[in-house]
Motif scaffolding. Structure first.
Motif, PDB file in Angstrom:
ATOM      1  N   ALA A   1      15.509  14.270  -3.843  1.00 30.39           N
ATOM      2  CA  ALA A   1      15.336  15.322  -4.847  1.00 30.39           C
ATOM      3  C   ALA A   1      14.097  16.132  -4.496  1.00 30.39           C
ATOM      4  N   HIS A   2      13.978  17.265  -5.143  1.00 26.26           N
ATOM      5  CA  HIS A   2      12.807  18.138  -4.960  1.00 26.26           C
ATOM      6  C   HIS A   2      12.227  18.372  -6.352  1.00 26.26           C
ATOM      7  N   TYR A   3      11.215  17.571  -6.719  1.00 25.74           N
ATOM      8  CA  TYR A   3      10.695  17.755  -8.083  1.00 25.74           C
ATOM      9  C   TYR A   3      10.141  19.160  -8.304  1.00 25.74           C
ATOM     10  N   PRO A   4       9.575  19.839  -7.250  1.00 20.09           N
ATOM     11  CA  PRO A   4       9.034  21.184  -7.525  1.00 20.09           C
ATOM     12  C   PRO A   4      10.110  22.210  -7.868  1.00 20.09           C
ATOM     13  N   GLN A   5      11.374  21.857  -7.684  1.00 17.21           N
ATOM     14  CA  GLN A   5      12.452  22.807  -8.003  1.00 17.21           C
ATOM     15  C   GLN A   5      13.006  22.614  -9.422  1.00 17.21           C
ATOM     16  N   THR A   6      12.329  21.769 -10.200  1.00 19.96           N
ATOM     17  CA  THR A   6      12.777  21.500 -11.571  1.00 19.96           C
ATOM     18  C   THR A   6      13.050  22.789 -12.353  1.00 19.96           C
TER      19      THR A   6
ATOM     20  N   ARG B   1      23.855  31.018  -1.302  1.00 18.14           N
ATOM     21  CA  ARG B   1      24.038  29.853  -0.437  1.00 18.14           C
ATOM     22  C   ARG B   1      22.689  29.457   0.155  1.00 18.14           C
ATOM     23  N   LEU B   2      22.679  28.357   0.900  1.00 18.87           N
ATOM     24  CA  LEU B   2      21.432  27.652   1.216  1.00 18.87           C
ATOM     25  C   LEU B   2      20.229  28.533   1.599  1.00 18.87           C
ATOM     26  N   ILE B   3      20.346  29.311   2.674  1.00 15.27           N
ATOM     27  CA  ILE B   3      19.147  29.988   3.191  1.00 15.27           C
ATOM     28  C   ILE B   3      18.685  31.074   2.216  1.00 15.27           C
ATOM     29  N   ASP B   4      19.641  31.839   1.660  1.00 12.87           N
ATOM     30  CA  ASP B   4      19.297  32.856   0.650  1.00 12.87           C
ATOM     31  C   ASP B   4      18.732  32.216  -0.612  1.00 12.87           C
ATOM     32  N   TRP B   5      19.305  31.084  -0.962  1.00 12.31           N
ATOM     33  CA  TRP B   5      18.862  30.373  -2.161  1.00 12.31           C
ATOM     34  C   TRP B   5      17.418  29.890  -1.983  1.00 12.31           C
ATOM     35  N   LEU B   6      17.103  29.357  -0.789  1.00 13.01           N
ATOM     36  CA  LEU B   6      15.717  28.941  -0.523  1.00 13.01           C
ATOM     37  C   LEU B   6      14.772  30.132  -0.637  1.00 13.01           C
ATOM     38  N   ASN B   7      15.149  31.240   0.003  1.00 18.14           N
ATOM     39  CA  ASN B   7      14.251  32.406   0.024  1.00 18.14           C
ATOM     40  C   ASN B   7      14.137  33.069  -1.345  1.00 18.14           C
TER      41      ASN B   7
ATOM     42  N   PRO C   1       9.138  16.186   6.989  1.00 18.64           N
ATOM     43  CA  PRO C   1       9.389  17.546   7.493  1.00 18.64           C
ATOM     44  C   PRO C   1      10.560  18.137   6.705  1.00 18.64           C
ATOM     45  N   ARG C   2      10.453  19.398   6.237  1.00 14.58           N
ATOM     46  CA  ARG C   2      11.529  19.922   5.381  1.00 14.58           C
ATOM     47  C   ARG C   2      12.871  19.921   6.126  1.00 14.58           C
ATOM     48  N   PHE C   3      12.962  20.641   7.233  1.00 17.98           N
ATOM     49  CA  PHE C   3      14.109  20.584   8.149  1.00 17.98           C
ATOM     50  C   PHE C   3      13.762  21.366   9.404  1.00 17.98           C
TER      51      PHE C   3
ATOM     52  N   THR D   1      14.217  14.027   5.423  1.00 18.31           N
ATOM     53  CA  THR D   1      14.401  15.418   5.807  1.00 18.31           C
ATOM     54  C   THR D   1      15.844  15.827   5.482  1.00 18.31           C
ATOM     55  N   HIS D   2      16.262  16.986   5.978  1.00 17.96           N
ATOM     56  CA  HIS D   2      17.626  17.487   5.773  1.00 17.96           C
ATOM     57  C   HIS D   2      18.357  17.563   7.105  1.00 17.96           C
ATOM     58  N   LEU D   3      19.676  17.401   7.038  1.00 14.06           N
ATOM     59  CA  LEU D   3      20.488  17.442   8.263  1.00 14.06           C
ATOM     60  C   LEU D   3      21.871  18.010   7.951  1.00 14.06           C
ATOM     61  N   SER D   4      22.260  19.035   8.694  1.00 14.47           N
ATOM     62  CA  SER D   4      23.656  19.507   8.705  1.00 14.47           C
ATOM     63  C   SER D   4      24.254  19.632   7.298  1.00 14.47           C
ATOM     64  N   GLU D   5      23.618  20.500   6.520  1.00 16.25           N
ATOM     65  CA  GLU D   5      24.061  20.711   5.134  1.00 16.25           C
ATOM     66  C   GLU D   5      25.107  21.821   5.073  1.00 16.25           C
ATOM     67  N   GLN D   6      24.814  22.951   5.752  1.00 17.44           N
ATOM     68  CA  GLN D   6      25.765  24.076   5.750  1.00 17.44           C
ATOM     69  C   GLN D   6      26.058  24.506   7.188  1.00 17.44           C
TER      70      GLN D   6
ATOM     71  N   GLY E   1      19.136  14.010   4.194  1.00 18.00           N
ATOM     72  CA  GLY E   1      19.862  14.600   3.073  1.00 18.00           C
ATOM     73  C   GLY E   1      21.058  15.402   3.557  1.00 18.00           C
ATOM     74  N   HIS E   2      22.184  15.226   2.864  1.00 17.66           N
ATOM     75  CA  HIS E   2      23.438  15.972   3.067  1.00 17.66           C
ATOM     76  C   HIS E   2      24.261  15.411   4.229  1.00 17.66           C
ATOM     77  N   ALA E   3      23.893  15.669   5.478  1.00 18.76           N
ATOM     78  CA  ALA E   3      24.591  15.082   6.632  1.00 18.76           C
ATOM     79  C   ALA E   3      26.107  15.244   6.529  1.00 18.76           C
TER      80      ALA E   3
ATOM     81  N   THR F   1      20.677  13.430  -6.482  1.00 16.81           N
ATOM     82  CA  THR F   1      20.925  14.688  -7.199  1.00 16.81           C
ATOM     83  C   THR F   1      20.586  15.908  -6.355  1.00 16.81           C
ATOM     84  N   ASP F   2      19.567  15.792  -5.491  1.00 15.84           N
ATOM     85  CA  ASP F   2      19.029  16.963  -4.777  1.00 15.84           C
ATOM     86  C   ASP F   2      18.630  18.077  -5.744  1.00 15.84           C
ATOM     87  N   THR F   3      18.128  17.772  -6.910  1.00 15.37           N
ATOM     88  CA  THR F   3      17.594  18.855  -7.763  1.00 15.37           C
ATOM     89  C   THR F   3      16.508  19.583  -6.971  1.00 15.37           C
TER      90      THR F   3
HETATM   91  N1  GUN Z   1      17.266  22.402   3.270  1.00 13.23           N
HETATM   92  C1  GUN Z   1      15.960  22.674   3.464  1.00 13.23           C
HETATM   93  N2  GUN Z   1      15.286  22.707   2.311  1.00 13.23           N
HETATM   94  C2  GUN Z   1      16.177  22.447   1.351  1.00 13.23           C
HETATM   95  C3  GUN Z   1      16.077  22.336  -0.073  1.00 13.23           C
HETATM   96  O1  GUN Z   1      15.021  22.499  -0.669  1.00 13.23           O
HETATM   97  N3  GUN Z   1      17.228  22.040  -0.723  1.00 13.23           N
HETATM   98  C4  GUN Z   1      18.405  21.845  -0.071  1.00 13.23           C
HETATM   99  N4  GUN Z   1      19.493  21.558  -0.781  1.00 13.23           N
HETATM  100  N5  GUN Z   1      18.519  21.954   1.239  1.00 13.23           N
HETATM  101  C5  GUN Z   1      17.421  22.250   1.951  1.00 13.23           C
END
Ligand code: GUN
Ligand code: ZN
Length: 454
Positions: free
Chosen positions: A78-83, A92-98, A203-205, A231-236, A270-272, A321-323
């Motif tokens: 999970a990411h508590y700072p994203q509460t 989607r992922l990259i736009d959502w992060l930015n 490391p974030r990813f 970390t994160h791996l192969s989510e999208q 995460g994700h994989a 949850t990956d909140t």
């Molecule tokens: N990939 C890199 N950072 C993140 C994040 O904060 N959330 C999700 N779901 N995927 C990521």
């Protein structure tokens, strides 16, 4: 015998085996009139109510009636700072992060903000029956101090680490290979093993860490193999293509971690979802964990993680949850989502398998199964009591149940925080408590949303 013994009465559910390795019903232990003895914050005995009452006549009884006593839920990613940005629309992922995540994470340079969110977040978790989490923080060391301090105040076992990023992130959210190493090391030395705190190298990813930063964190992890790495791996698919563009010299996405010492026991990916055969084989070989984040994978549109396949091929799998990419704080919702994704992949996951993933499975992924995620004797007494008839809709379905699995499945599919009847953390009852930690730290947020803070 101890004067501080507490005997919880109710239905008790625990696992004697992994329900993916045998008929799921055979893996579970269900005691219709059961009891759990808590002594000095740990589980001291589990069994039939009648025999434990006779054996421990001086224990203080807390009778939960028909409530289902089970280990507290464990959220493995999970990411508590994203509460505060959970349920942000349309990306989607990259736009959502930015668009949503990075602007919010930038606010965690302010320790007061970090503290407020950390406290509210952990209270939300407890309200949903989650007693442990593995959380990312932000690049700010203060964000790590905030979550560990809030966890310590509640007695919770929390895994957390400074999220490292030195590229493809906005100004103010980038560190360097050296500062990522130094800050992570200092935080690890400050927090890991203090009370119940567990530090995770984070490391974030690959897209947001240069090879130099991944190598620095690989070196830190090699110095502290007792710590997990998350970390994160192969989510999208777009993200996988981006990594291939950034790193044509690597065989695949996993190789960008592997080449820098970031694959091994205690690694949590995460994700994989979009894995090659080579990656699957390496993950299994190195006993790394794949963390299934079902509500996030549907919410951000990532794809379908095949739990049954991963379990059949011997992967270590946790549930999370990956909140705030996930759309819920609730591990009940998360199990429901995992069930639905299983159906879309051709497998109906059994309620025993879902409950196991949300407790012992996640604890195993975090290599903490000796302390959390089970009702094993000697484990820390992190315990959840579920009301299996918490709403009219669930109650009327529950009334038809003929087995424990029919009784619990409606709550898995339709339950939420109203199903949480009681929560114990290290043997201390934290919920329900009308004027305790919960209401106090949620107060500023509630006041603001109701316009009561002036
Ligand atoms: N990939 C890199 N950072 C993140 C994040 O904060 N959330 C999700 N779901 N995927 C990521
Ligand atoms: Zn994540």
């Amino acid at each position: 015998m101890s004067d501080t013994d507490i005997l919880l009465l109710g239905q008790v559910l625990d696992f004697a085996a992994n329900p993916f390795d045998c008929p799921p019903e055979d893996a579970a232990r269900h005691e219709r009139r059961g009891a759990v003895l808590i002594r000095d914050g740990k589980i001291a005995a589990v069994g039939a109510a009648e025999s434990l009452r006779a054996e421990y006549p001086r224990a203080r009884i807390e009778d939960h009636g028909e409530g289902l006593i089970l280990p507290g839920f464990v959220d493995a990613h999970a990411h508590y700072p994203q509460t505060a940005v959970i349920a942000s629309w349309g990306k989607r992922l990259i736009d959502w992060l930015n668009s949503y995540v990075f602007p919010e994470e930038a606010r965690f340079g302010d320790p007061a903000h970090a503290q407020e969110i950390a406290e509210s977040y952990l209270d939300l978790l407890l309200a949903h029956g989650t007693t442990s989490v593995a959380s990312f923080c932000t690049i700010h060391p203060g964000s790590v101090d905030a979550i560990f301090a809030a966890a310590e105040a509640r007695g919770m076992a929390v895994v957390a680490g400074k999220t490292c990023m030195d590229r493809n992130a906005p100004e103010g959210l980038r560190d360097t290979p050296q500062s990522a190493y130094d800050d992570s090391k200092a935080l690890l030395e400050r927090w890991h093993g203090r009370g119940r705190a567990v530090y995770a190298v984070t490391p974030r990813f690959s897209p947001t860490s240069t090879p130099e930063q991944l190598a620095a964190l690989g070196a830190l992890w090699a110095e502290h193999p007792e710590c997990p790495m998350q970390t994160h791996l192969s989510e999208q698919t777009d993200e996988v293509a981006w990594v291939a563009d950034l790193h044509p010299e690597h065989r695949d996405y996993l190789d960008t971690y592997e080449a820098h010492g970031l694959l091994g026991p205690g690694a949590m990916f995460g994700h994989a979802i979009w894995l090659t055969e080579r990656e699957r084989a390496q993950l299994r070989e190195h006993s790394a964990a794949l963390i299934h984040c079902p509500t996030s994978n549907t919410f951000i549109g990532s794809g379908l993680f095949d739990t049954a396949r991963a379990m059949a091929e011997g992967q270590t799998v946790g549930l999370a949850t990956d909140t705030g990419g996930g759309s819920s704080f609730s591990m009940l919702h998360t199990m429901a989502s995992a069930y639905e994704i299983g159906q879309l992949s051709g497998t109906a996951l059994h309620p025993a398998q879902l409950l196991w993933l949300a407790t012992e499975g996640s604890a195993r992924a975090m290599r903490m199964q000796d302390r959390i995620g089970t009702l094993g004797v000697g484990s820390d007494a992190d315990i959840l009591v579920l009301d299996l008839a918490s709403t009219p809709a669930i109650l009327q379905r529950h009334a038809r149940a003929e087995t424990i699995w029919e009784a619990v499945f409606p709550t898995i599919m339709m339950g939420d925080d109203r199903a949480v009847q009681a929560v114990y953390v290290a043997g201390r009852r934290l919920l329900p408590r009308p004027e305790g930690l919960h209401s106090r730290s949620m107060a500023p947020i509630l006041a603001r949303s109701l316009g009561l803070d002036g």
